[in-house]
Enzyme design. Structure first.
Site, PDB file in Angstrom:
ATOM      1  N   TYR A 160      17.151 -12.346  10.601  1.00 31.71           N
ATOM      2  CA  TYR A 160      15.905 -12.622  11.068  1.00 31.71           C
ATOM      3  C   TYR A 160      16.351 -13.614  11.884  1.00 31.71           C
ATOM      4  O   TYR A 160      16.429 -14.829  11.380  1.00 31.71           O
ATOM      5  CB  TYR A 160      15.288 -12.645  11.109  1.00 31.71           C
ATOM      6  CG  TYR A 160      13.892 -11.037  10.669  1.00 31.71           C
ATOM      7  CD1 TYR A 160      13.406 -10.693  11.156  1.00 31.71           C
ATOM      8  CD2 TYR A 160      13.346 -10.786   9.410  1.00 31.71           C
ATOM      9  CE1 TYR A 160      13.557  -9.087  10.946  1.00 31.71           C
ATOM     10  CE2 TYR A 160      12.426 -10.115   9.254  1.00 31.71           C
ATOM     11  CZ  TYR A 160      12.350  -9.186   9.874  1.00 31.71           C
ATOM     12  OH  TYR A 160      12.052  -7.822   9.747  1.00 31.71           O
ATOM     13  N   ASN A 211       9.975  -5.720  16.036  1.00 34.14           N
ATOM     14  CA  ASN A 211      10.048  -5.887  14.733  1.00 34.14           C
ATOM     15  C   ASN A 211       8.926  -4.459  14.108  1.00 34.14           C
ATOM     16  O   ASN A 211       7.284  -4.749  14.704  1.00 34.14           O
ATOM     17  CB  ASN A 211       9.770  -6.994  13.416  1.00 34.14           C
ATOM     18  CG  ASN A 211      10.234  -6.147  12.448  1.00 34.14           C
ATOM     19  OD1 ASN A 211      11.404  -6.121  12.050  1.00 34.14           O
ATOM     20  ND2 ASN A 211       8.956  -6.675  10.989  1.00 34.14           N
ATOM     21  N   GLU A 212       9.447  -3.164  13.637  1.00 34.77           N
ATOM     22  CA  GLU A 212       7.857  -2.423  12.957  1.00 34.77           C
ATOM     23  C   GLU A 212       7.804  -2.324  14.357  1.00 34.77           C
ATOM     24  O   GLU A 212       5.733  -2.249  13.400  1.00 34.77           O
ATOM     25  CB  GLU A 212       7.483  -2.943  12.229  1.00 34.77           C
ATOM     26  CG  GLU A 212       9.051  -2.796  10.788  1.00 34.77           C
ATOM     27  CD  GLU A 212       8.160  -2.894   8.912  1.00 34.77           C
ATOM     28  OE1 GLU A 212       7.351  -4.545   8.863  1.00 34.77           O
ATOM     29  OE2 GLU A 212       8.430  -2.558   8.335  1.00 34.77           O
ATOM     30  N   TYR A 260       9.352   1.007   1.980  1.00 29.11           N
ATOM     31  CA  TYR A 260       9.301   0.599   0.114  1.00 29.11           C
ATOM     32  C   TYR A 260       8.560   1.028  -0.147  1.00 29.11           C
ATOM     33  O   TYR A 260       7.259   1.346  -0.891  1.00 29.11           O
ATOM     34  CB  TYR A 260       8.552  -0.788   0.679  1.00 29.11           C
ATOM     35  CG  TYR A 260       9.298  -1.643   1.961  1.00 29.11           C
ATOM     36  CD1 TYR A 260       9.992  -3.158   0.919  1.00 29.11           C
ATOM     37  CD2 TYR A 260       9.027  -1.548   2.992  1.00 29.11           C
ATOM     38  CE1 TYR A 260      10.880  -3.713   1.928  1.00 29.11           C
ATOM     39  CE2 TYR A 260      10.223  -2.709   3.668  1.00 29.11           C
ATOM     40  CZ  TYR A 260      10.607  -3.540   3.197  1.00 29.11           C
ATOM     41  OH  TYR A 260      11.001  -4.592   4.021  1.00 29.11           O
ATOM     42  N   GLU A 266      15.608  -1.617   6.926  1.00 27.49           N
ATOM     43  CA  GLU A 266      14.660  -1.929   5.697  1.00 27.49           C
ATOM     44  C   GLU A 266      14.740  -1.147   4.518  1.00 27.49           C
ATOM     45  O   GLU A 266      13.525  -0.169   4.794  1.00 27.49           O
ATOM     46  CB  GLU A 266      13.710  -2.742   6.134  1.00 27.49           C
ATOM     47  CG  GLU A 266      13.702  -3.886   7.130  1.00 27.49           C
ATOM     48  CD  GLU A 266      12.329  -4.782   7.143  1.00 27.49           C
ATOM     49  OE1 GLU A 266      11.557  -4.717   6.526  1.00 27.49           O
ATOM     50  OE2 GLU A 266      11.960  -5.002   8.710  1.00 27.49           O
ATOM     51  N   TYR A 302      11.427 -12.312  -4.090  1.00 28.32           N
ATOM     52  CA  TYR A 302      11.385 -11.294  -3.284  1.00 28.32           C
ATOM     53  C   TYR A 302      12.274 -10.163  -4.112  1.00 28.32           C
ATOM     54  O   TYR A 302      12.328  -9.169  -4.187  1.00 28.32           O
ATOM     55  CB  TYR A 302      11.990 -10.884  -1.927  1.00 28.32           C
ATOM     56  CG  TYR A 302      12.311  -9.655  -1.321  1.00 28.32           C
ATOM     57  CD1 TYR A 302      10.283 -10.539  -0.673  1.00 28.32           C
ATOM     58  CD2 TYR A 302      12.098  -8.281  -1.818  1.00 28.32           C
ATOM     59  CE1 TYR A 302      10.015  -9.270   0.645  1.00 28.32           C
ATOM     60  CE2 TYR A 302      11.399  -7.458  -0.234  1.00 28.32           C
ATOM     61  CZ  TYR A 302       9.850  -8.128  -0.031  1.00 28.32           C
ATOM     62  OH  TYR A 302       9.689  -7.208   0.682  1.00 28.32           O
ATOM     63  N   ASN A 305       6.965 -10.406  11.484  1.00 26.48           N
ATOM     64  CA  ASN A 305       6.282 -10.544  10.122  1.00 26.48           C
ATOM     65  C   ASN A 305       7.110 -10.859   9.353  1.00 26.48           C
ATOM     66  O   ASN A 305       6.863 -12.099   8.896  1.00 26.48           O
ATOM     67  CB  ASN A 305       6.616  -8.601   9.865  1.00 26.48           C
ATOM     68  CG  ASN A 305       5.381  -8.363   9.055  1.00 26.48           C
ATOM     69  OD1 ASN A 305       4.643  -8.821   9.525  1.00 26.48           O
ATOM     70  ND2 ASN A 305       5.086  -7.892   8.253  1.00 26.48           N
ATOM     71  N   ALA A 306       7.720 -10.720   8.405  1.00 27.24           N
ATOM     72  CA  ALA A 306       8.734 -10.826   7.182  1.00 27.24           C
ATOM     73  C   ALA A 306       8.033 -11.880   5.646  1.00 27.24           C
ATOM     74  O   ALA A 306       8.501 -13.209   5.271  1.00 27.24           O
ATOM     75  CB  ALA A 306       9.684 -11.877   7.706  1.00 27.24           C
ATOM     76  N   GLU A 307       6.179 -12.005   5.928  1.00 28.33           N
ATOM     77  CA  GLU A 307       5.588 -12.679   5.319  1.00 28.33           C
ATOM     78  C   GLU A 307       5.723 -14.036   5.863  1.00 28.33           C
ATOM     79  O   GLU A 307       5.419 -15.079   4.755  1.00 28.33           O
ATOM     80  CB  GLU A 307       5.927 -12.976   3.833  1.00 28.33           C
ATOM     81  CG  GLU A 307       5.553 -11.183   2.901  1.00 28.33           C
ATOM     82  CD  GLU A 307       6.423 -10.333   3.944  1.00 28.33           C
ATOM     83  OE1 GLU A 307       5.759  -9.365   4.806  1.00 28.33           O
ATOM     84  OE2 GLU A 307       7.879 -10.010   3.409  1.00 28.33           O
TER      85      GLU A 307
END
Length: 1008
Positions: free
Chosen positions: A87, A192-193, A262, A305, A370, A132-134
């Site tokens: 990203y 993204n998403e 996930y 992902e 992670y 996103n990606a936290e």
């Protein structure tokens, strides 16, 4: 392709989906701009060669030391990956509407493309603009979160004008590195998403024009600025059916559809995934096959992902939750995906890194480990080793790139508790039987046989060896008609690990769990023998017509079997397979077998090369322990082996390998100096009524663009005044008497705030793991109120980041500030300050806009090298002041790590008492590398990498300690550090990092 004709065609071939398909069944696609990257129902094709895209995600901005990127990527390559995904981070590069930074330090990511070329890896580039990606606001620039740019992620002209400069610049930077221009960037992700192509039920195909036009604008802009490689998208789940041209060719659909998953939850808080996955069950596999057949039947089944681990939220378990996705998860789920015909998969994450500074969204603390295969401290773990077994198999299982699913859920012969999927290559007839427990959530030991169809008939296998075993949460891929080099296995119940060609002869590596039995049939072989028995037993060679059936049981070790035509087969148990490496001698991402060499024994092999005369094999890598055996399988011409530049003594075996030994460091031989010599200073003079805030920003807005309106005026939303991250300070004034104040403050999960009136403490909201708003009524009964003059209320608030997705506009700041008074409820004025620098600018362009917040110590640069603390008093953070407030501690400690070692160092923070009402920030050479909130929990170890730490030199360590409670109870923080892992390594963590650590300048003084 028109929608109507697509579905008519799909219906016509529908019965073929689960059957063998001819070469002409499925169309080959490209994007009309290049034929170098194409795809069909089966797989991607690169320059006409089928390709299993096996990728892992890493974020350069979570490891802001460019010298470390090669270390991470070498480890990704060594695990058998042929691709990695990255990203970008919009805010990291675009700190204000007028500034783009792709040059300073880690902001320049082009080195990554050079590394990809050098290492022989493709790149999946994912530029967002939302990721996103936290990450804080999902990587939106925080100046975007005021509401002035609309709701975001849509076709609003204001939002379009905001993303356009960043988006155009990124495309122009990436364009020269595309595969079509001689680089290694293979695909380019749009957004993204964003699962919002449709309004209502996707099957009705009513377009959501706001999202559609947004996607179309992003695509058109990228193309206009040089992007010619295929576009991809990642649907967020199985439900939204967005952006596949097979589903609808238009409305912004991209070239290659993908869907993220996930199955064990993306967070350690498992209940957060119930709405997507259903109630959590450990090791519960998910069906993707039917989804891809319905939504993207003419494209490869692609998981952009797929779960590589989970993030740990505030208050989560100390150290994260690796038990939710352990090595067994990698074994079971990745193989199960293969059984569903997935031929493109990227693990999120392969390396997580650190939420240093204020990178994090409120859902996560400092660590972004992670539970990844490569840990936050850059060291590899058992999940990495298990993932490597799978990656090496994918590299040599060329027939996997074109298969049809012949059946699924077939019951294994003799045991109804085991089922398998059969996928078969229609051209070669090679088949792969992917076996799992019928109930994947059950990890019982099961013995079984399968009925396998081969080119020489059907067999119940194994025929002579002990039965196949699934022991625990495991899967096995049983191959039939497996082609490698000039040889073929009719079948094998031992799993294929790798294949190499040396001196024009094949070497095959097989593995099995320790103590289990395997059976394989080498076609065309007449005889075989055991050249080396390292833990083998029950070895048998049984001629079967023109073939040779081999049985073997393998305990810990590696055995070598030699066959009459020169074939060598290595058989090893899992523990030896974990330390088995296949370095590639070329930069070709396809890793041809005749450009590889087998190496067993070291902790890591980074590279291999032969000398110009072919007599020397030069290896680089990592090893630990006092002695490690190494065995290599090079050409016969090799008589010498070097390891990290040093010749090692070797002996040649009868089966043409070379065996030697390596020496490495003992972990207990490395000691770090004690962190001591602390000095301290008050970091909250703003609480005092005498403090001069004349330079602060007047917080006097009477309206806001934010869709969430405040309960009281003026608007006290921090982003409206140009400050965005870290700690913020509000000073409100009022005249006359009041008995208290009601405050409602929002700062994101795990945030907190404290308040002082006229310099005296009146209370704190301590925070909790999940609430993002704290409401308090604070009494003035124990402080002095100036009834005939001005009173000053200071509110110090934490800001744990902005929320993600549609909630990025959720405000941060004071929603309600109401005086409890018979005469007035309102303050006469407010002022605010935050991060040093003018609003929306970065005073530290090297570390960047997310590096620091607004505490007095930060604004004045006390955390930076070169700041003069000579007049400070000595004090220890282990015993902080009894008064509520903020104290900054600072010391300098020198390190002298020996050269030739790669060492992982973590700081340890221990609060006293363990749940002390403290908020602590750890700074290392100017970088904030730890947020420690013992009241909330639970991170206590903070890895800090080289480049942030100077491994051979001085280190400025700072600690901001905010005490939120006043009283006699002793509180403090004990600061330590430790070596968590150490290896003798070719990677050198000692380098000149001065450019990453700019020091203090007197420019800081204006922010006092």
């Amino acid at each position: 392709m028109l929608l109507q004709s697509l579905f008519a065609w799909a219906l016509a071939i529908g019965p073929c989906i689960a059957q063998n398909s001819t070469n002409s069944t499925w169309p080959i696609h490209n994007n009309g701009l290049t034929t170098q990257v194409e795809w069909d129902h089966y797989s991607l094709m690169v320059d006409g060669q089928r390709f299993f895209l096996w990728s892992g995600e890493f974020h350069y901005w979570r490891i802001p030391v460019p010298e470390l990127w090669v270390d991470v990527l070498q480890k990704v390559k060594a695990a058998g990956f042929n691709t990695f995904a990255i990203y970008t981070h919009w805010y990291f590069h675009n700190p204000n509407p007028n500034t783009l930074d792709f040059e300073n330090a880690a902001h320049n990511f082009t080195k990554i493309f050079d590394l990809a070329k050098e290492l022989g890896m493709f790149v999946v580039f994912r530029p967002g603009p939302y990721v996103n990606a936290e990450s804080n606001a999902g990587a939106f620039p925080l100046w975007l979160t005021t509401g002035a740019y609309g709701a975001l992620r849509n076709n609003d002209e204001r939002y379009t004008e905001a993303w356009t400069p960043f988006w155009e610049k990124v495309a122009s930077i990436v364009a020269p590195y595309q595969f079509t221009n001689g680089g290694n960037v293979l695909t380019y992700q749009i957004e993204n998403e964003l699962g919002s192509q449709w309004r209502g039920t996707p099957s009705n195909k009513v377009p959501n024009l706001s999202s559609v036009e947004y996607m179309e604008a992003l695509e058109a802009s990228a193309r206009a600025h040089g992007i010619t490689i295929p576009f991809q998208a990642n649907d967020p789940n199985l439900n939204s059916d967005s952006w596949s041209k097979d589903f609808y060719d238009g409305y912004g659909s991209v070239d290659i559809y993908g869907m993220d998953s996930y199955p064990a939850c993306w967070t350690c808080n498992l209940t957060e995934c119930d709405s997507t996955n259903g109630a959590y069950k450990a090791f519960n596999v998910i069906d993707y096959y039917d989804h891809f057949e319905a939504i993207s039947p003419t494209q490869p089944s692609f998981l952009p992902e797929f779960q590589g681990g989970s993030f740990n939220p505030w208050g989560g378990p100390e150290g994260g939750c690796p038990e939710n996705s352990p090595a067994d998860f990698a074994n079971l789920f990745y193989r199960n995906n293969v059984g569903q015909r997935v031929t493109a998969m990227s693990l999120y994450m392969i390396y997580g890194g650190t939420n240093w500074g204020w990178l994090a969204a409120p859902v996560v603390a400092t660590s972004y480990d992670y539970s990844s295969p490569i840990s936050e401290n850059r060291m590899i773990n058992d999940k990495y080793a298990e993932t490597k077994l799978f990656g090496h198999f994918l590299r040599v299982a060329k027939d996997l790139t074109k298969t049809d699913r012949i059946g699924t859920g077939k019951t294994a012969s003799t045991n109804p508790n085991v089922v398998y999927s059969e996928i078969r290559n229609p051209d070669t007839n090679a088949a792969f039987y992917v076996t799992i427990h019928k109930e994947s959530t059950v990890g019982t030991r099961e013995e079984f046989y399968i009925n396998a169809n081969t080119s020489k008939g059907a067999f119940k296998i194994p025929q002579k060896a002990a039965s196949i075993v699934l022991n625990g949460f495991q899967s096995k891929i049983i191959v039939t008609d497996f082609n490698f080099g000039s040889h073929s296995l009719l079948y094998s119940t031992a799993e294929v690990l790798s294949h190499s060609i040396v001196d024009d002869q094949d070497i095959l590596a097989l593995w099995m769990p320790t103590g289990e039995a395997g059976e394989f049939v080498v076609t065309g072989a007449k005889s075989g023998s055991v050249s080396s028995c390292g833990g083998c037993s029950s070895v048998g060679f049984y001629p079967q017509g023109d073939d040779l059936l081999v049985t073997i049981s393998q305990s810990k070790g590696i055995s070598v079997l030699t066959f009459d035509d020169g074939l060598r087969v290595l058989v090893m148990d899992r523990s030896f397979a974990y330390e088995f490496w296949v370095p590639v001698l070329t930069a070709d991402p396809f890793s041809p077998a005749n450009e590889t060499v087998f190496v067993q024994g070291p902790s890591l092999v980074r590279s291999a090369a032969y000398s110009s005369d072919g007599s020397t094999l030069d290896l680089t890598g990592d090893n630990n322990g006092t002695s490690t055996q190494i065995q290599v399988f090079p050409p016969k011409s090799v008589s010498k082996v070097t390891w990290n530049g040093q010749v090692i003594t070797t002996e040649k075996t009868d089966y043409d390998s070379l065996i030697g030994s390596l020496t490495g460091p003992a972990l207990d031989s490395l000691t770090l100096p004690t962190i001591s010599g602390w000095k301290a200073n008050d970091s909250l003079p703003e609480r005092l009524p005498t403090y001069d805030d004349s330079w602060w920003v007047a917080a006097d807005h009477m309206n806001t663009s934010n869709p969430t309106k405040p309960e009281t005026l003026p608007v006290l939303y921090i982003d409206d005044y140009g400050y965005h991250v870290g700690n913020h300070l509000w000073r409100g004034r009022f005249e006359g008497s009041a008995s208290g104040v009601y405050l409602s403050v929002t700062g994101g999960r795990a945030f907190g705030y404290s308040a002082w009136l006229n310099g005296e403490f009146i209370g704190s909201y301590l925070g909790a793991a999940y609430p993002d708003t704290g409401k308090l009524t604070l009494s003035f009964s124990n402080v002095t109120v100036n009834s005939n003059s001005t009173n000053i209320l200071l509110v110090l608030q934490d800001n744990s980041g902005h929320d993600e997705t549609s909630e990025a506009l959720n405000p941060r700041g004071i929603n309600n500030a109401t005086l409890i008074s018979s005469s007035t409820k309102n303050f006469t004025s407010w002022k605010v300050t935050g991060t040093a620098g003018k609003p929306d600018t970065a005073i530290d362009p090297v570390r960047g806009i997310l590096s620091e917040g607004g505490l007095y110590a930060e604004r004045l640069g006390w955390h930076l090298p070169d700041f003069d603390d000579s007049e400070w008093s000595s004090a220890s953070p282990s015993n902080v002041s009894s008064s509520a407030g903020v104290t900054f501690y600072r010391t300098t400690v020198s390190l002298a790590i020996p050269t030739g070692l790669d060492v992982a160092i973590s700081f340890t923070l221990k609060a006293s008492p363990s749940n002390a009402a403290l908020r602590v920030l750890l700074f290392v050479n100017g970088y904030q590398y730890g947020r420690f909130s013992p009241w909330i929990g639970n991170q206590v170890e903070f890895p800090v990498p080289p480049g942030i730490l100077n491994y051979d030199g001085d280190n400025v360590i700072g600690l901001s300690v905010w005490r939120q409670e006043e009283g006699d109870e002793s509180m403090g923080v004990n600061v330590g550090w430790k070596v968590t892992e150490a290896f003798a390594s070719s990677f050198e963590p000692i380098f000149d990092a001065a450019y990453l650590q700019p020091g203090w300048t007197d420019e800081r003084l204006q922010y006092a």
